[in-house]
Design a protein around this motif. Structure first.
Motif, PDB file in Angstrom:
ATOM      1  N   THR A 344      -4.813  47.378 -52.939  1.00  0.00           N
ATOM      2  CA  THR A 344      -4.534  45.963 -53.133  1.00  0.00           C
ATOM      3  C   THR A 344      -4.335  45.277 -51.793  1.00  0.00           C
ATOM      4  N   GLU A 361     -18.911  48.670 -61.396  1.00  0.00           N
ATOM      5  CA  GLU A 361     -19.633  48.083 -62.506  1.00  0.00           C
ATOM      6  C   GLU A 361     -20.348  49.170 -63.297  1.00  0.00           C
ATOM      7  N   LEU A 364     -17.969  51.308 -65.689  1.00  0.00           N
ATOM      8  CA  LEU A 364     -17.034  50.627 -66.589  1.00  0.00           C
ATOM      9  C   LEU A 364     -16.890  51.370 -67.902  1.00  0.00           C
TER      10      LEU A 364
ATOM     11  N   TYR B  14     -16.661  40.423 -59.249  1.00  0.00           N
ATOM     12  CA  TYR B  14     -17.243  41.013 -58.040  1.00  0.00           C
ATOM     13  C   TYR B  14     -18.405  40.129 -57.636  1.00  0.00           C
ATOM     14  N   ASP B  15     -18.227  39.409 -56.563  1.00  0.00           N
ATOM     15  CA  ASP B  15     -19.296  38.513 -56.126  1.00  0.00           C
ATOM     16  C   ASP B  15     -19.832  37.713 -57.308  1.00  0.00           C
ATOM     17  N   THR B  17     -20.848  39.101 -60.259  1.00  0.00           N
ATOM     18  CA  THR B  17     -20.690  39.798 -61.529  1.00  0.00           C
ATOM     19  C   THR B  17     -19.247  39.666 -62.024  1.00  0.00           C
ATOM     20  N   VAL B  18     -19.123  39.364 -63.294  1.00  0.00           N
ATOM     21  CA  VAL B  18     -17.786  39.311 -63.869  1.00  0.00           C
ATOM     22  C   VAL B  18     -17.556  40.591 -64.650  1.00  0.00           C
ATOM     23  N   ALA B  19     -16.571  41.369 -64.223  1.00  0.00           N
ATOM     24  CA  ALA B  19     -16.297  42.632 -64.922  1.00  0.00           C
ATOM     25  C   ALA B  19     -15.431  42.362 -66.142  1.00  0.00           C
ATOM     26  N   GLY B  42     -15.696  46.462 -69.781  1.00  0.00           N
ATOM     27  CA  GLY B  42     -14.561  46.095 -68.929  1.00  0.00           C
ATOM     28  C   GLY B  42     -13.324  46.933 -69.176  1.00  0.00           C
ATOM     29  N   THR B  45     -12.210  48.668 -65.848  1.00  0.00           N
ATOM     30  CA  THR B  45     -11.668  47.666 -64.930  1.00  0.00           C
ATOM     31  C   THR B  45     -10.259  47.276 -65.341  1.00  0.00           C
ATOM     32  N   LEU B  54      -6.848  48.234 -58.640  1.00  0.00           N
ATOM     33  CA  LEU B  54      -7.710  47.081 -58.389  1.00  0.00           C
ATOM     34  C   LEU B  54      -6.838  45.844 -58.446  1.00  0.00           C
ATOM     35  N   GLU B  55      -7.199  44.896 -57.621  1.00  0.00           N
ATOM     36  CA  GLU B  55      -6.485  43.633 -57.691  1.00  0.00           C
ATOM     37  C   GLU B  55      -7.260  42.693 -58.600  1.00  0.00           C
TER      38      GLU B  55
END
Lengths: 364, 322
Positions: A344, A361, A364, B14-15, B17-19, B42, B45, B54-55
């Protein structure tokens, strides 16, 4: 409940380092591997020392007119210098090799996540891994001390010279070890991390020093208005990262501040006492060489022949700076590695972020 | 029951892409909560954000009252995490593996010895104590990984696809183990794309797809809330045009939402009516001259529910044009 949790929340930085250290050392020291590697290291160092000793003794026998005591001392110094250079070379390879896979290896084995979700800090992970890898390297270095002590048989080298040499060795291990850790945290693959680490080691030793030599060569023939060669030389900081130069300075110290090793150091530091003028004999000088010493640029360079050398004249002028810079580098690289594995974190390099995004990705 | 895991509007981008695009979860203490969804929905994630790995781009996540963003260390103390893919260290024995993680949580030596013994008993690896970790079977490694997540007696367990790659027997064992953990008072958040696995285990589920929670709550509640009715299957002795005519007949009946011919010739009927109306439909069909060989209500299970729920919305585009 919250209060209770707060109360039992210790700062477990040290236990974290211990946990990592115990785990790493358990793996590293298990079985015969550790024993064999220490034996091989000591055998190489001892064999090399013996060969250098033979060479120096043979060449000393062919000379005459020298005081045997002086010759013995000179052999001792020769062996000492050779031993330190060999070990610097071996440590420059072994230290980065032992750290370059530590963090990337965790990533490759997919164990880093398990580690990061425990309350041990990223600092503990990086420092614990670095220290345990270095422990192994330190064991190797320490195991060679008895071999180095053989130089005392010949004389010419004082115990504090050996101490200096070993200090530089330990710092070399720390700095190049930290370099390996940094690349291990930066790059996903251990192979790539190892490759990059060795490139970086080569750059900091051979590369920067070669740039220094190049700059020195291009400035060597510049003269000032009076026709005196200017002492306009490249900054000595360029070779601070080269532990071999630091060992040269240590060897110079063993020579009592005068001699061929000292000439190299004088060349690097731009010491006024040994500036060569018009083909004159380069000689050490008996003037104090502290700050505010002899000014060369614009003034007449001091060229003194046949002056009795002052013991310790040039001693400890260069290597402590090199050691300091190497330690600072190690500190900066360790801090950067900590940043890189903190999940983080605020700052993140752009490229790995993109790659990481795609990877996640996919899973997932 | 008190909420122990809560997320609010959790987004991870991510840039381009929406996870995950706004996940809200509310998990009560002591539940076995299933996060169900297809690959790429998701789930991982969400779990990785909860595990402080992950933030989130935006949104809040809390475990036992601690914010995942602001108090990651406190969260890590109340949390046990088992990732979907995990490795094991070479050169490590089973007890050393657990000892290492117990040290990471700062447990003193005596407590470590006791807890390693207890955990090895719990996950049935007591006789493998001195075995090297890489020599264990996949199922044993999975159980060892679960044991490692328990060394600090966490309140909440996050298990990402814990049964993937396990043979049926190992799956059953894992399920038993999770039930046992629930009786010990742990809250378990478990993700899976294999639905039957969760159905038998979970007290509540959230169905996620394309980074959103489509439905969440007790399985029976979701069924009630979302079900348009039941699915009936009728096997009619007909083919070609007569089968098509039969389908047309069903489609024209009141309370029938849809009627389709399946590949095996069965007619599947989406029916809004209740049981008496189902009986009436069958009676009318027979009276109408259809040769019905079988007529049944499709078993209601999570899988079907899941298909219904995810089929409701056209899949949300996960690519955001920017």
């Amino acid at each position: 409940m919250i209060a209770a949790l707060r109360a039992r929340r210790p700062r477990i930085s040290m236990p974290g380092i211990t946990a990592i250290g115990v785990k790493e050392l358990r793996g590293r020291m298990r079985g015969r591997r550790a024993f064999v590697s220490v034996t091989v290291y000591v055998l190489i160092v001892a064999g090399f020392t013996w060969m250098v000793g033979r060479i120096l003794e043979d060449s000393a026998r062919q000379q005459f007119g020298f005081n045997p005591q002086f010759q013995s001392a000179s052999i001792g110094r020769g062996i000492f210098a050779a031993l330190m250079f060999l070990q610097t070379l071996m440590i420059s390879v072994l230290a980065p090799a032992s750290t370059a896979g530590t963090i990337s290896g965790e990533r490759e084995r997919q164990t880093l996540d398990l580690l990061v979700v425990t309350p041990i800090s990223s600092v503990a992970i990086v420092v614990g891994k670095l220290l345990s890898s270095l422990t192994w390297v330190f064991v190797l270095i320490t195991a060679s001390i008895p071999v180095a002590a053989l130089v005392f048989v010949y004389g010419g080298v004082a115990p504090d010279d050996v101490l200096r040499g070993y200090l530089v060795l330990f710092v070399t291990a720390i700095a190049f070890g930290a370099l390996g850790t940094f690349f291990s945290a930066l790059v996903r693959r251990s192979g790539a991390a190892t490759g990059l680490t060795f490139v970086a080691v080569l750059v900091s030793t051979v590369g920067l020093s070669f740039i220094w030599v190049f700059l020195r060569a291009s400035s060597a023939f510049q003269v000032n208005a009076a026709g005196v060669p200017t002492a306009d030389r490249p900054a000595e900081a360029l070779v601070y990262l080269n532990p071999f130069v630091a060992q040269v300075d240590v060897a110079c110290g063993a020579e009592g501040g005068t001699g061929s090793w000292c000439q190299i150091i004088a060349e690097v530091t731009g010491d006024p006492s040994v500036v060569n003028q018009g083909g004159g004999v380069v000689a050490p000088v008996a003037v104090p060489l502290g700050k505010g010493g002899v000014v060369v640029n614009g003034g007449a360079p001091v060229v003194v022949n046949d002056v009795a050398p002052t013991i310790g004249g040039q001693r400890d002028r260069y290597w402590p700076r090199s050691v300091l810079v190497l330690l600072l580098l190690a500190l900066a690289l360790t801090a950067a590695a900590v940043q890189l594995i903190t999940p983080t974190r605020r700052w993140r390099p752009t490229r790995p972020r993109v790659r990481r995004g795609r990877r996640t990705e996919g899973t997932l | 029951m008190t909420t122990i895991v809560r997320t609010e509007g959790l987004v991870k981008r991510y840039d381009r892409t929406v996870a995950i695009a706004g996940v809200d979860l509310d998990i009560a203490e002591g539940e076995i909560f299933g996060l169900v969804g297809p690959n790429g929905a998701g789930k991982t994630t969400t779990l990785r954000i909860l595990a402080t790995l992950l933030e989130p781009t935006s949104g809040q996540a809390e475990i036992a009252g601690w914010s995942v963003n602001r108090n990651p260390n406190e969260v890590r103390r109340v949390l046990g995490f088992m990732p979907d893919v995990f490795g094991v260290y070479d050169d490590m024995r089973v007890w050393e593996y657990l000892d290492f993680f117990a040290r990471c949580y700062g447990l003193p030596a005596a407590a470590r010895r006791r807890i390693i013994g207890d955990l090895l008993d719990l996950v049935d690896l007591a006789d493998k104590r001195e075995t090297y970790v890489q020599g264990l079977s996949r199922g044993m490694q999975q159980r060892l990984c679960l044991a490692h997540a328990l060394v600090h007696d966490p309140q909440v367990l996050l298990l990402d696809e814990p049964a993937s790659g396990l043979d049926p027997r190992a799956r059953v064992e894992l399920r038993e183990l999770l039930r046992e953990l629930r009786t010990l008072g742990k809250t378990i958040l478990i993700s899976s794309h294999i639905l039957p696995e969760l159905e038998e285990l979970c007290t509540s589920v959230a169905i996620v797809d394309s980074g959103r929670v489509l439905a969440s709550g007790r399985i029976s509640d979701i069924e009630q809330r979302l079900r348009v009715g039941s699915v009936l299957r009728a096997r009619v002795l007909a083919d070609g045009e007569t089968l098509e005519a039969a389908r047309g007949w069903f489609a024209a009946q009141p309370e029938v939402a849809s009627a389709a011919i399946l590949r095996d010739g069965t007619i599947e009927i989406g029916f809004r009516g209740d049981e008496p109306q189902t009986a009436a439909l069958l009676r009318d069909a027979v009276a109408g001259g259809l040769a019905i060989a079988s007529f049944s209500r499709a078993a209601s299970d999570l899988e079907e529910l899941f298909l219904q729920v995810t089929g409701h919305e056209e899949s949300t585009p996960s690519e955001v044009s920017s």
